[in-house]
Design a protein around this motif. Sequence first.
Motif, PDB file in Angstrom:
ATOM      1  N   ASN A 228       0.767  -1.246   0.000  1.00  0.00           N
ATOM      2  CA  ASN A 228       0.000   0.000   0.000  1.00  0.00           C
ATOM      3  C   ASN A 228       0.805   1.308   0.000  1.00  0.00           C
ATOM      4  OD1 ASN A 228      -2.710   0.211  -0.352  1.00  0.00           O
ATOM      5  ND2 ASN A 228      -3.124   0.877   1.741  1.00  0.00           N
ATOM      6  N   VAL A 229       2.115   1.204  -0.180  1.00  0.00           N
ATOM      7  CA  VAL A 229       2.910   2.444  -0.165  1.00  0.00           C
ATOM      8  C   VAL A 229       2.814   3.191  -1.502  1.00  0.00           C
ATOM      9  CG1 VAL A 229       4.601   1.813   1.597  1.00  0.00           C
ATOM     10  CG2 VAL A 229       4.987   1.150  -0.790  1.00  0.00           C
ATOM     11  N   GLY A 230       2.314   2.500  -2.533  1.00  0.00           N
ATOM     12  CA  GLY A 230       2.150   3.168  -3.831  1.00  0.00           C
ATOM     13  C   GLY A 230       3.130   2.684  -4.881  1.00  0.00           C
ATOM     14  N   LYS A 231       3.554   1.430  -4.788  1.00  0.00           N
ATOM     15  CA  LYS A 231       4.504   0.875  -5.777  1.00  0.00           C
ATOM     16  C   LYS A 231       3.862   0.821  -7.170  1.00  0.00           C
ATOM     17  CE  LYS A 231       4.847  -2.902  -3.378  1.00  0.00           C
ATOM     18  NZ  LYS A 231       4.009  -2.427  -2.257  1.00  0.00           N
ATOM     19  N   SER A 232       2.654   0.263  -7.195  1.00  0.00           N
ATOM     20  CA  SER A 232       1.984   0.137  -8.493  1.00  0.00           C
ATOM     21  C   SER A 232       1.620   1.515  -9.033  1.00  0.00           C
ATOM     22  CB  SER A 232       0.727  -0.724  -8.354  1.00  0.00           C
ATOM     23  OG  SER A 232       1.094  -2.000  -7.881  1.00  0.00           O
ATOM     24  N   SER A 233       1.280   2.420  -8.141  1.00  0.00           N
ATOM     25  CA  SER A 233       0.985   3.791  -8.581  1.00  0.00           C
ATOM     26  C   SER A 233       2.219   4.406  -9.215  1.00  0.00           C
ATOM     27  CB  SER A 233       0.556   4.661  -7.395  1.00  0.00           C
ATOM     28  OG  SER A 233      -0.541   4.087  -6.743  1.00  0.00           O
ATOM     29  N   LEU A 234       3.387   4.131  -8.628  1.00  0.00           N
ATOM     30  CA  LEU A 234       4.632   4.671  -9.174  1.00  0.00           C
ATOM     31  C   LEU A 234       4.885   4.095 -10.572  1.00  0.00           C
ATOM     32  CD1 LEU A 234       7.237   6.342  -8.674  1.00  0.00           C
ATOM     33  CD2 LEU A 234       8.289   4.251  -7.811  1.00  0.00           C
ATOM     34  N   ILE A 249      -6.426  -1.330  -0.918  1.00  0.00           N
ATOM     35  CA  ILE A 249      -6.357  -2.587  -0.147  1.00  0.00           C
ATOM     36  C   ILE A 249      -4.925  -3.098  -0.155  1.00  0.00           C
ATOM     37  CG2 ILE A 249      -7.240  -4.956   0.008  1.00  0.00           C
ATOM     38  CD1 ILE A 249      -9.558  -3.899  -1.884  1.00  0.00           C
ATOM     39  N   SER A 250      -4.373  -3.368   1.014  1.00  0.00           N
ATOM     40  CA  SER A 250      -3.015  -3.908   1.095  1.00  0.00           C
ATOM     41  C   SER A 250      -2.974  -5.290   0.452  1.00  0.00           C
ATOM     42  CB  SER A 250      -2.592  -4.037   2.556  1.00  0.00           C
ATOM     43  OG  SER A 250      -2.248  -2.784   3.038  1.00  0.00           O
ATOM     44  N   GLY A 251      -1.952  -5.546  -0.301  1.00  0.00           N
ATOM     45  CA  GLY A 251      -1.837  -6.870  -0.927  1.00  0.00           C
ATOM     46  C   GLY A 251      -2.528  -6.916  -2.274  1.00  0.00           C
ATOM     47  N   THR A 273       6.218  -5.159  -7.740  1.00  0.00           N
ATOM     48  CA  THR A 273       6.181  -6.401  -6.960  1.00  0.00           C
ATOM     49  C   THR A 273       5.061  -6.393  -5.924  1.00  0.00           C
ATOM     50  OG1 THR A 273       7.661  -5.504  -5.294  1.00  0.00           O
ATOM     51  CG2 THR A 273       8.690  -6.638  -7.152  1.00  0.00           C
ATOM     52  N   ALA A 274       4.847  -7.573  -5.351  1.00  0.00           N
ATOM     53  CA  ALA A 274       3.890  -7.690  -4.256  1.00  0.00           C
ATOM     54  C   ALA A 274       4.506  -7.053  -3.009  1.00  0.00           C
ATOM     55  CB  ALA A 274       3.588  -9.158  -4.004  1.00  0.00           C
ATOM     56  N   GLY A 275       3.729  -6.255  -2.302  1.00  0.00           N
ATOM     57  CA  GLY A 275       4.223  -5.635  -1.076  1.00  0.00           C
ATOM     58  C   GLY A 275       4.677  -6.691  -0.088  1.00  0.00           C
ATOM     59  N   ASN A 332       7.106   8.303  -1.024  1.00  0.00           N
ATOM     60  CA  ASN A 332       5.876   8.543  -1.794  1.00  0.00           C
ATOM     61  C   ASN A 332       4.805   9.192  -0.900  1.00  0.00           C
ATOM     62  OD1 ASN A 332       4.190   8.432  -4.070  1.00  0.00           O
ATOM     63  ND2 ASN A 332       3.271   6.506  -3.368  1.00  0.00           N
ATOM     64  N   LYS A 333       3.764   9.651  -1.529  1.00  0.00           N
ATOM     65  CA  LYS A 333       2.621  10.313  -0.869  1.00  0.00           C
ATOM     66  C   LYS A 333       3.089  11.575  -0.153  1.00  0.00           C
ATOM     67  CE  LYS A 333       0.287   5.846  -0.261  1.00  0.00           C
ATOM     68  NZ  LYS A 333      -0.687   5.043   0.427  1.00  0.00           N
ATOM     69  N   ILE A 334       4.010  12.303  -0.794  1.00  0.00           N
ATOM     70  CA  ILE A 334       4.531  13.537  -0.197  1.00  0.00           C
ATOM     71  C   ILE A 334       3.411  14.573  -0.080  1.00  0.00           C
ATOM     72  CG2 ILE A 334       5.333  14.577  -2.391  1.00  0.00           C
ATOM     73  CD1 ILE A 334       7.245  14.675   0.956  1.00  0.00           C
ATOM     74  N   LYS A 353       0.679   9.486  -7.190  1.00  0.00           N
ATOM     75  CA  LYS A 353      -0.704   9.757  -7.564  1.00  0.00           C
ATOM     76  C   LYS A 353      -0.832  11.083  -8.300  1.00  0.00           C
ATOM     77  CE  LYS A 353      -5.279   9.580  -5.441  1.00  0.00           C
ATOM     78  NZ  LYS A 353      -5.954   9.278  -4.174  1.00  0.00           N
ATOM     79  N   HIS A 354      -0.046  12.066  -7.879  1.00  0.00           N
ATOM     80  CA  HIS A 354      -0.189  13.409  -8.469  1.00  0.00           C
ATOM     81  C   HIS A 354       0.973  13.784  -9.385  1.00  0.00           C
ATOM     82  CE1 HIS A 354      -3.651  13.962  -5.930  1.00  0.00           C
ATOM     83  NE2 HIS A 354      -2.942  13.609  -4.868  1.00  0.00           N
ATOM     84  N   ASN A 355       1.779  12.787  -9.737  1.00  0.00           N
ATOM     85  CA  ASN A 355       2.895  13.039 -10.677  1.00  0.00           C
ATOM     86  C   ASN A 355       3.865  14.110 -10.219  1.00  0.00           C
ATOM     87  OD1 ASN A 355       2.744  11.283 -12.916  1.00  0.00           O
ATOM     88  ND2 ASN A 355       0.812  12.287 -13.461  1.00  0.00           N
TER      89      ASN A 355
HETATM   90  N1  LIG Z   1      -2.423  10.625  -1.606  1.00  0.00           N
HETATM   91  C1  LIG Z   1      -1.713   9.755  -2.298  1.00  0.00           C
HETATM   92  N2  LIG Z   1      -2.126   8.508  -2.429  1.00  0.00           N
HETATM   93  C2  LIG Z   1      -1.377   7.634  -3.145  1.00  0.00           C
HETATM   94  C3  LIG Z   1      -0.160   8.028  -3.734  1.00  0.00           C
HETATM   95  N3  LIG Z   1       0.376   6.969  -4.366  1.00  0.00           N
HETATM   96  C4  LIG Z   1      -0.506   5.943  -4.185  1.00  0.00           C
HETATM   97  N4  LIG Z   1      -1.553   6.352  -3.436  1.00  0.00           N
HETATM   98  C5  LIG Z   1      -2.688   5.529  -3.025  1.00  0.00           C
HETATM   99  O1  LIG Z   1      -2.225   4.488  -2.178  1.00  0.00           O
HETATM  100  C6  LIG Z   1      -3.026   3.329  -2.354  1.00  0.00           C
HETATM  101  C7  LIG Z   1      -2.127   2.122  -2.648  1.00  0.00           C
HETATM  102  O2  LIG Z   1      -1.516   2.313  -3.919  1.00  0.00           O
HETATM  103  P1  LIG Z   1      -0.877   1.108  -4.734  1.00  0.00           P
HETATM  104  O3  LIG Z   1      -0.154   1.732  -5.844  1.00  0.00           O
HETATM  105  O4  LIG Z   1      -1.887   0.082  -5.029  1.00  0.00           O
HETATM  106  O5  LIG Z   1       0.118   0.564  -3.634  1.00  0.00           O
HETATM  107  P2  LIG Z   1       1.098  -0.731  -3.729  1.00  0.00           P
HETATM  108  O6  LIG Z   1       2.313  -0.380  -3.002  1.00  0.00           O
HETATM  109  O7  LIG Z   1       1.214  -1.163  -5.118  1.00  0.00           O
HETATM  110  O8  LIG Z   1       0.260  -1.769  -2.878  1.00  0.00           O
HETATM  111  P3  LIG Z   1       0.319  -3.382  -2.924  1.00  0.00           P
HETATM  112  O9  LIG Z   1       0.219  -3.805  -4.343  1.00  0.00           O
HETATM  113  O10 LIG Z   1      -0.877  -3.779  -2.116  1.00  0.00           O
HETATM  114  O11 LIG Z   1       1.586  -3.791  -2.266  1.00  0.00           O
HETATM  115  C8  LIG Z   1      -3.988   3.655  -3.460  1.00  0.00           C
HETATM  116  O12 LIG Z   1      -5.224   4.028  -2.909  1.00  0.00           O
HETATM  117  C9  LIG Z   1      -3.346   4.829  -4.164  1.00  0.00           C
HETATM  118  O13 LIG Z   1      -4.281   5.658  -4.811  1.00  0.00           O
HETATM  119  C10 LIG Z   1       0.268   9.383  -3.569  1.00  0.00           C
HETATM  120  O14 LIG Z   1       1.305   9.820  -4.049  1.00  0.00           O
HETATM  121  N5  LIG Z   1      -0.528  10.184  -2.843  1.00  0.00           N
END
Ligand SMILES: Nc1nc2c(ncn2[C@@H]2O[C@H](COP(=O)(O)OP(=O)(O)OP(=O)(O)O)[C@@H](O)[C@H]2O)c(=O)[nH]1
Length: 449
Positions: A228-234, A249-251, A273-275, A332-334, A353-355
């Motif tokens: 849930n730290v935002g790996k996939s978002s990155l 959702i974590s995982g 990768t998987a968290g 992340n999530k600064i 999330k916000h580039n």
């Molecule tokens: N506010 C904010 N939320 C973010 C940011 N990056 C990701 N998120 C949110 O964090 C949550 C988890 O993001 P994922 O990218 O799924 O996280 P992950 O690390 O891939 O999680 P797993 O696959 O479960 O290990 C989501 O609800 C995203 O929208 C960010 O920079 N800012």
Amino acid sequence: MIYDTIVAKTTADGISAINIIRVSGDDAFSIVNRIFQGANLEAAKSHTIKYGYIHDNGAIVDEVMVFLYRAPKSFTAEDVIEISTHGGNLIANEVIKLLIKNGARLAENGEFTKRAYLNGRLDLTEAESIMDIVNAKTKEQLALANRQLRGDIHRMIDHLQEQVLGIIANIEVNIDYPEYDDIEQLTDVVIAPKIQELILDLNQILKEANTGQVIRDGIKTVIVGKPNVGKSSLLNSLLKEDKAIVTDISGTTRDLIEAEFNLNGILLKLIDTAGIRDTDDVVERIGIERTIKAVEQASLVLLVLDQSNHLTDLDKTLLDLTKSKTRILIGNKIDLGNKINLENENIINVSAKHNVGLDVLAQEVRSLFVNENIIGENYTLLSNTRHIAKVEETKQSLHDALTACKSSLPIDMVEIDLRNAWVALGEITGQSTSDDLIATLFQKFCLGK
Ligand SMILES: Nc1nc2c(ncn2[C@@H]2O[C@H](COP(=O)(O)OP(=O)(O)OP(=O)(O)O)[C@@H](O)[C@H]2O)c(=O)[nH]1
Ligand SMILES: [Mg+2]
């Protein structure tokens, strides 16, 4: 040299405007002439184009253009004809079948380039660059491969070989006409310093090859962090597409997700990768095992931390797990906070999330892997793993020669090591190379190349 005449389609399968079928060998002109209507190709001049029809015993198969190249002014240095037919697999197959019926043979992968090499049109490094050109995904890869095709590596290796040969000549001359009092003086004053100088040159070449290799092969990069730290978002924000599923959702990510991405001219081979966490879920656990393996194999680790929360034990475990790797810590999530600060560690703060902050990340990757001072037209960089391995081998032989010098072994022992160094260099350009290696190398090419 006399070879049989080979044929292959040089364009990709599928529907396209045209196909190009290449024929090369001593009988290229006579074979094509037998199935061509419109001009007498055997009487035609080199580097001309003829319009006409391919026919099967008078029945028209296709309306075509044929491009004529007489030896040695062709890609293979043999007689070559390229037949440009209409697109589609059926036509191409029919024409190829006709050519085979009339005496040609289907080419093996890379056989045209292999012939260009065997006929002395290209050295091995130039031949290898052709596949790099075909496979290039970034402009930088293309520029590197183009310089190799132009002969830059060829000349670099030739020059090194000349230097080795120069030292060997010194030994030979002194064996025949000794101008020093004894052989020890010769090795100390003349031979050993020259070898040492060459080793320094090779060290420099190998150091610079790191940048070449990164440009050619990209960087195997793995994104890790707790769930849930935002790996996939990155991953998604780097790729600018929703490649990986993102949820709160974590995982969420359970298996490795791979993607390639051109980051300021460097190809990142990214793996999301998987968290990592303790879990009873069997599928997730397997995913985590794969994550750990991916970390081991990666050249770069992007360790993602969550700036909206303080560092947890899990983060610390991950910091520890990756500490011996080349890594970048990403906060992340600064946009939600700035809670993590590590002593002696640089964190690049971003919001996936916000580039936000991705350009700083790109800059950091480049500065870790690319020496900007040696990029450009004026620099010759080794980039191919095979070439680099051979230069390492050369260096080892030179070290052996130096040891032989210092341990007062007979001078012809030194010469043997120097000759090994010379051979290893020759294997790069193909001057001294086994048939097996040549066969293996060209098999990696595609058909028609
Ligand atoms: N506010 C904010 N939320 C973010 C940011 N990056 C990701 N998120 C949110 O964090 C949550 C988890 O993001 P994922 O990218 O799924 O996280 P992950 O690390 O891939 O999680 P797993 O696959 O479960 O290990 C989501 O609800 C995203 O929208 C960010 O920079 N800012
Ligand atoms: Mg994920």
